[in-house]
Write an enzyme that holds these catalytic residues in place. Structure first.
Site, PDB file in Angstrom:
ATOM      1  CE1 TYR A   1      -0.669   9.597  -3.109  1.00  0.00           C
ATOM      2  CE2 TYR A   1      -1.073   8.003  -1.380  1.00  0.00           C
ATOM      3  CZ  TYR A   1      -0.834   9.294  -1.784  1.00  0.00           C
ATOM      4  OH  TYR A   1      -0.735  10.294  -0.838  1.00  0.00           O
ATOM      5  N   GLY A   2       2.333   7.069  -4.780  1.00  0.00           N
ATOM      6  CA  GLY A   2       3.138   8.249  -5.128  1.00  0.00           C
ATOM      7  C   GLY A   2       4.603   7.907  -5.343  1.00  0.00           C
ATOM      8  CB  THR A   3       7.624   9.690  -4.142  1.00  0.00           C
ATOM      9  OG1 THR A   3       7.331   9.652  -2.737  1.00  0.00           O
ATOM     10  CG2 THR A   3       7.196  11.032  -4.718  1.00  0.00           C
ATOM     11  CG  LEU A   4       6.801   5.588  -0.575  1.00  0.00           C
ATOM     12  CD1 LEU A   4       5.880   5.213   0.594  1.00  0.00           C
ATOM     13  CD2 LEU A   4       8.259   5.431  -0.144  1.00  0.00           C
TER      14      LEU A   4
ATOM     15  CD  GLU B   1       5.743   9.152   2.684  1.00  0.00           C
ATOM     16  OE1 GLU B   1       5.723  10.380   2.514  1.00  0.00           O
ATOM     17  OE2 GLU B   1       6.028   8.350   1.795  1.00  0.00           O
TER      18      GLU B   1
HETATM   19  N1  PCA Z   1       4.622   8.705  -0.723  1.00  0.00           N
HETATM   20  C1  PCA Z   1       3.500   7.898  -0.331  1.00  0.00           C
HETATM   21  C2  PCA Z   1       2.421   8.894  -0.187  1.00  0.00           C
HETATM   22  C3  PCA Z   1       2.719   9.907  -1.220  1.00  0.00           C
HETATM   23  C4  PCA Z   1       4.174   9.736  -1.478  1.00  0.00           C
HETATM   24  O1  PCA Z   1       4.866  10.350  -2.250  1.00  0.00           O
HETATM   25  C5  PCA Z   1       3.202   6.918  -1.439  1.00  0.00           C
HETATM   26  O2  PCA Z   1       3.941   6.795  -2.413  1.00  0.00           O
HETATM   27  O3  PCA Z   1       2.156   6.255  -1.334  1.00  0.00           O
END
Ligand code: PCA
Length: 174
Positions: free
Chosen positions: A25-28, A100
């Site tokens: 949900y984030g930077t991935l 992470e």
């Molecule tokens: N990386 C993981 C968790 C938050 C982040 O930046 C993601 O993208 O789901």
């Protein structure tokens, strides 16, 4: 050749049972600062399965001086979160756990999802509108103030919030 096809079935079944579905949900996510790490074969395998959103609401906040996105493990608060499901192998899962800082910074928990499109292929197909469980890097070890922060339905490192994500390589020592 019969022997060869039996072997390839065994290999694909073996692979499938060793794959894990994760919700990012984030930077991935695609287009976000750490997507390339999931696409690097040196880190393992990751295959896109579908876009999805969480069945329950969660607070997705941006926190720390490095502006890191966190899904706080507080179901019922915040919004239903948009993200992407990937099928990853054990090597990639291990890489992501390390990257992470799991379980120190994030904890890998299970989340219930509603599938929004089924673009995946073969064993990775999921039907739109169906419900699946996947692993997610969420956190229960957050600062209480984070609960007062603005929440987002869909994280974008380059969004209007102006909170620039500081890549791991660029962080100053604590
Ligand atoms: N990386 C993981 C968790 C938050 C982040 O930046 C993601 O993208 O789901």
């Amino acid at each position: 050749m019969k022997g060869f096809s039996i072997l390839s079935v065994i290999v694909s079944v073996f692979r499938a049972v060793h794959m894990e579905q994760i919700f990012v949900y984030g930077t991935l996510k695609k287009g976000q600062p750490n997507y390339f790490r999931m696409m690097d074969p040196d880190n393992g395998r990751a295959e896109f399965v579908a876009h999805a959103r969480t069945v329950e609401q969660y607070p997705l906040v941006i926190a720390t001086k490095n502006n890191i996105p966190f899904l706080l493990n507080v179901p019922g608060e915040g919004q239903r979160i948009q993200g992407e499901i990937y099928s990853v192998d054990q090597k990639m899962l291990k890489f992501l756990d390390e990257f992470e800082s799991c379980p120190d910074l994030y904890q890998r928990t299970t989340v219930q999802l509603e599938v929004q499109d089924g673009l995946g292929e073969g064993e990775n197909t999921l039907e739109s509108g169906s419900f699946v469980n996947a692993s997610v890097y969420s956190t229960t070890t957050y600062e209480p103030e984070w609960l007062q922060k603005p929440t987002y339905e869909s994280y974008d490192a380059h969004g209007d919030h102006g909170l620039r994500y500081v890549r791991r390589e660029d962080r100053s020592p604590e």
